[in-house]
Enzyme design. Structure first.
Site, PDB file in Angstrom:
ATOM      1  N   GLY A 130       1.984   9.239   2.050  1.00  0.00           N
ATOM      2  CA  GLY A 130       2.390   8.508   3.339  1.00  0.00           C
ATOM      3  C   GLY A 130       4.369   8.552   2.827  1.00  0.00           C
ATOM      4  CD  GLU A 171       3.056   4.998  -3.469  1.00  0.00           C
ATOM      5  OE1 GLU A 171       2.459   5.353  -2.302  1.00  0.00           O
ATOM      6  OE2 GLU A 171       1.514   5.549  -4.084  1.00  0.00           O
ATOM      7  CG  ASP A 172       2.891   4.571   1.349  1.00  0.00           C
ATOM      8  OD1 ASP A 172       2.701   4.640   0.837  1.00  0.00           O
ATOM      9  OD2 ASP A 172       1.704   5.088   2.556  1.00  0.00           O
ATOM     10  CG  ASP A 227      -2.283  -3.183   0.184  1.00  0.00           C
ATOM     11  OD1 ASP A 227      -1.721  -4.396   0.803  1.00  0.00           O
ATOM     12  OD2 ASP A 227      -3.509  -3.553  -0.150  1.00  0.00           O
ATOM     13  CE  LYS A 274       0.517  -4.670   3.292  1.00  0.00           C
ATOM     14  NZ  LYS A 274      -0.652  -3.928   3.853  1.00  0.00           N
ATOM     15  CB  VAL A 299       2.516  -2.256   8.125  1.00  0.00           C
ATOM     16  CG1 VAL A 299       3.432  -3.598   8.068  1.00  0.00           C
ATOM     17  CG2 VAL A 299       2.952  -1.105   6.734  1.00  0.00           C
ATOM     18  CG  ASP A 303      -2.611   6.857   7.357  1.00  0.00           C
ATOM     19  OD1 ASP A 303      -2.171   6.859   6.186  1.00  0.00           O
ATOM     20  OD2 ASP A 303      -3.572   6.819   7.535  1.00  0.00           O
TER      21      ASP A 303
HETATM   22  P1  IMP Z   1      -2.839   0.350  -3.479  1.00  0.00           P
HETATM   23  O1  IMP Z   1      -3.481   0.440  -4.695  1.00  0.00           O
HETATM   24  O2  IMP Z   1      -3.684  -0.951  -3.434  1.00  0.00           O
HETATM   25  O3  IMP Z   1      -1.376   0.048  -4.236  1.00  0.00           O
HETATM   26  O4  IMP Z   1      -2.570   1.310  -2.144  1.00  0.00           O
HETATM   27  C1  IMP Z   1      -1.517   1.789  -2.448  1.00  0.00           C
HETATM   28  C2  IMP Z   1      -2.104   2.863  -0.983  1.00  0.00           C
HETATM   29  O5  IMP Z   1      -2.973   1.936   0.302  1.00  0.00           O
HETATM   30  C3  IMP Z   1      -0.885   3.377  -0.577  1.00  0.00           C
HETATM   31  O6  IMP Z   1       0.032   4.438  -1.205  1.00  0.00           O
HETATM   32  C4  IMP Z   1      -0.990   2.797   1.267  1.00  0.00           C
HETATM   33  O7  IMP Z   1      -1.618   5.279   0.987  1.00  0.00           O
HETATM   34  C5  IMP Z   1      -2.245   2.580   1.651  1.00  0.00           C
HETATM   35  N1  IMP Z   1      -1.525   0.851   2.165  1.00  0.00           N
HETATM   36  C6  IMP Z   1      -2.025   0.003   1.399  1.00  0.00           C
HETATM   37  N2  IMP Z   1      -1.295  -1.075   2.472  1.00  0.00           N
HETATM   38  C7  IMP Z   1      -1.198  -0.554   3.861  1.00  0.00           C
HETATM   39  C8  IMP Z   1      -0.608  -0.669   4.901  1.00  0.00           C
HETATM   40  O8  IMP Z   1       0.062  -1.312   5.230  1.00  0.00           O
HETATM   41  N3  IMP Z   1      -0.403  -0.108   5.654  1.00  0.00           N
HETATM   42  C9  IMP Z   1      -0.942   1.729   5.258  1.00  0.00           C
HETATM   43  N4  IMP Z   1      -1.269   1.345   4.361  1.00  0.00           N
HETATM   44  C10 IMP Z   1      -1.968   1.047   3.743  1.00  0.00           C
HETATM   45 MG    MG Z   2      -0.309   6.244  -0.296  1.00  0.00          MG
END
Ligand code: IMP
Ligand code: MG
Length: 176
Positions: free
Chosen positions: A46, A100-101, A104, A132, A154, A160
């Protein structure tokens, strides 16, 4: 409007807004790292568009490498273990900037930071295009944040939905 499979997405962050903010982040990083030579560690897939746009505007000496956090995971007594793929450089004494993109829950990034931290880098900072805060479960706070957004799904600009939607110049949000 953007339709991907069964979902409809609407414009959320414009191209100009994204680009202006990434320019600001790059200026900040140029300042903060002016006497260092950081290694940018881009988390695929991403973050590739954000990383490219950011790196074009860095004027400091820097290098880039790419990692992937395997989606295959095993359960152990400690919980989920995700392997980091692709990181072959020695990290000892290096200043790392993880790119990072989106952060979350932050759990992915927390694991990545811990595993990289075991390899004695001089420092680890995190730059993320999107954050977020309401979804955050991990004990971390990104150092460079493009945009803090509400807890909505998003796509676009590298992000994606089921593999699609990465190839846009703006960020879209799921229509509610
Ligand atoms: P985390 O471990 O929950 O912080 O997840 C991170 C990963 O989940 C990101 O690098 C994204 O690949 C994916 N992700 C989390 N939220 C979104 C979103 O709103 N849209 C698309 N991908 C997301
Ligand atoms: Mg990612």
């Amino acid at each position: 409007m953007l339709t991907i499979k069964d979902k409809t997405f609407v414009p959320f962050i414009t191209q100009a807004t994204l680009e202006n903010r990434i320019t600001q982040l790059a200026e900040q990083i140029n300042q903060d790292y002016k006497d260092r030579e950081p290694l940018l560690v881009v988390v695929l897939n991403g973050a590739f568009i954000f990383a490219a746009e950011l790196m074009k505007q860095l004027t400091i000496a820097c290098r880039v490498t790419f990692i992937r956090v395997s989606s295959y995971h095993q359960t152990a007594s400690t919980g989920v273990i995700r392997e980091i793929l692709g990181l072959h450089e020695p990290l000892e004494g290096q200043d790392l900037i993880l790119i990072e993109d989106i952060v979350d829950t932050g759990l992915t990034l927390q694991r990545v930071c811990r595993q990289l931290g075991d390899r004695q880098p001089a420092s680890i900072a995190v730059a993320t295009l999107l954050f977020k805060p309401d979804a955050l479960q991990a004990d971390l706070s990104p150092d460079y944040v493009g945009f803090s957004i509400e807890n909505r799904f998003v796509v676009g600009y590298g992000l994606d939905y089921d593999g699609f939607g990465r190839n846009t110049k703006e960020v879209f949000v799921l229509q509610e």
